[in-house]
Design an enzyme around this catalytic site. Structure first.
Site, PDB file in Angstrom:
ATOM      1  N   TYR A  53     -23.406  20.990  11.391  1.00 43.64           N
ATOM      2  CA  TYR A  53     -24.213  22.118  10.972  1.00 43.64           C
ATOM      3  C   TYR A  53     -25.133  21.712  10.067  1.00 43.64           C
ATOM      4  O   TYR A  53     -26.473  22.390  10.109  1.00 43.64           O
ATOM      5  CB  TYR A  53     -23.073  23.144  10.467  1.00 43.64           C
ATOM      6  CG  TYR A  53     -23.815  24.459   9.806  1.00 43.64           C
ATOM      7  CD1 TYR A  53     -24.319  25.433  10.855  1.00 43.64           C
ATOM      8  CD2 TYR A  53     -23.686  24.586   8.583  1.00 43.64           C
ATOM      9  CE1 TYR A  53     -24.817  26.514  10.398  1.00 43.64           C
ATOM     10  CE2 TYR A  53     -24.219  25.760   8.189  1.00 43.64           C
ATOM     11  CZ  TYR A  53     -24.898  26.852   8.938  1.00 43.64           C
ATOM     12  OH  TYR A  53     -25.484  27.969   8.502  1.00 43.64           O
ATOM     13  N   GLU A  68     -28.236  27.399  17.896  1.00 44.38           N
ATOM     14  CA  GLU A  68     -26.911  27.752  17.733  1.00 44.38           C
ATOM     15  C   GLU A  68     -26.583  28.580  19.041  1.00 44.38           C
ATOM     16  O   GLU A  68     -27.253  29.651  19.354  1.00 44.38           O
ATOM     17  CB  GLU A  68     -26.696  28.867  16.414  1.00 44.38           C
ATOM     18  CG  GLU A  68     -26.916  27.676  15.085  1.00 44.38           C
ATOM     19  CD  GLU A  68     -26.537  28.681  13.937  1.00 44.38           C
ATOM     20  OE1 GLU A  68     -25.890  29.775  14.169  1.00 44.38           O
ATOM     21  OE2 GLU A  68     -26.969  28.179  12.779  1.00 44.38           O
ATOM     22  N   ASP A 117     -33.328  35.424   9.962  1.00 50.14           N
ATOM     23  CA  ASP A 117     -32.625  33.967  10.352  1.00 50.14           C
ATOM     24  C   ASP A 117     -34.161  33.374  10.874  1.00 50.14           C
ATOM     25  O   ASP A 117     -34.255  33.908  11.983  1.00 50.14           O
ATOM     26  CB  ASP A 117     -31.516  33.990  11.189  1.00 50.14           C
ATOM     27  CG  ASP A 117     -30.381  34.628  10.442  1.00 50.14           C
ATOM     28  OD1 ASP A 117     -30.458  34.358   9.185  1.00 50.14           O
ATOM     29  OD2 ASP A 117     -29.396  35.046  11.163  1.00 50.14           O
TER      30      ASP A 117
END
Length: 224
Positions: free
Chosen positions: A86, A98, A133
């Site tokens: 990650y 992702e 994000d």
């Protein structure tokens, strides 16, 4: 999700970290339904992979579709580093997205229904981001396992692009490519929002219905 660096371009393979030869540790069973995360999966079930921003919220959207979905898993795909962590993915240097692996029974839920769920639950026009994000790991992507899946994905994207433009949105930036290797994310990422009901989820749809075209066959491929 937490960001270590914002990267807005996919790195060249030579720029990626070397990764590792063995898979990183992850869960063995699905936290919600107890089914085997890595299989074996039932005969006749098929596989789909989607990237639509933070995989915590994206995975929950698919496991909540009901009995037609056998199992879901959070992971990484579309990059150069084998078996990434990650932390490596979050640098943007591995090129991975992702993503969510969805193993489903086509007798109970169609691939087109999965596509509709995908498009309606994020904003596919945002490029290398999803809401707050920002980074290549949050890009919109459909990773297909057969020519039929690709045809269905391209037809759905064309139909949704038209619907979005009619509402004033820009062009869809979703990448549609043949499924690359899928790497399971770490144990704590799997079914994260079931383990942490008040955890972060930055996904949000456009509010525009995705008009899935009729007559597009999408049998996918058997999961393996």
């Amino acid at each position: 999700m937490f960001k270590f660096k914002k990267q807005l371009e996919i790195p060249a393979p030579g720029e990626a970290p070397p990764g590792r030869a063995t898979a990183i540790a992850t869960a063995t069973s699905h936290f919600v339904n107890g089914r085997p995360l890595k299989g074996p999966y039932p005969a006749g079930h098929e596989t789909a992979i989607f990237g639509m921003g933070c995989f915590w919220g994206a995975e929950r959207i698919f496991w909540e579709l009901g009995d037609g979905v056998f199992v879901t898993a959070a992971g990484y795909a579309g990059g150069s580093t084998p078996n990434p962590t990650y932390e490596e993915v979050c640098t943007g240097r591995t090129g991975h997205n992702e993503v969510v692996l969805v193993v489903f029974d086509p007798a109970k839920i169609s691939y087109e229904r999965l596509l509709q769920t995908f498009f309606e639950n994020h904003d596919p026009t945002q490029g290398m981001r999803q809401g707050n994000d920002v980074g290549t790991q949050y890009r919109s992507g459909i990773y297909t396992f057969s020519p039929a899946q690709r045809a269905a994905a391209e037809a759905a994207q064309a139909a949704y692009d038209k619907a979005l433009r009619a509402k004033g949105f820009g062009p869809i930036t979703t990448e549609i490519v043949d499924a690359p290797p899928f790497y399971f994310a770490e144990d704590y990422h799997q079914q994260y929002l079931a383990k942490n009901p008040f955890g972060y989820c930055g996904l949000g749809g456009t509010g525009v219905t995705c008009p899935i075209p009729t007559g597009v066959a999408a049998p996918g491929v058997a999961a393996h």
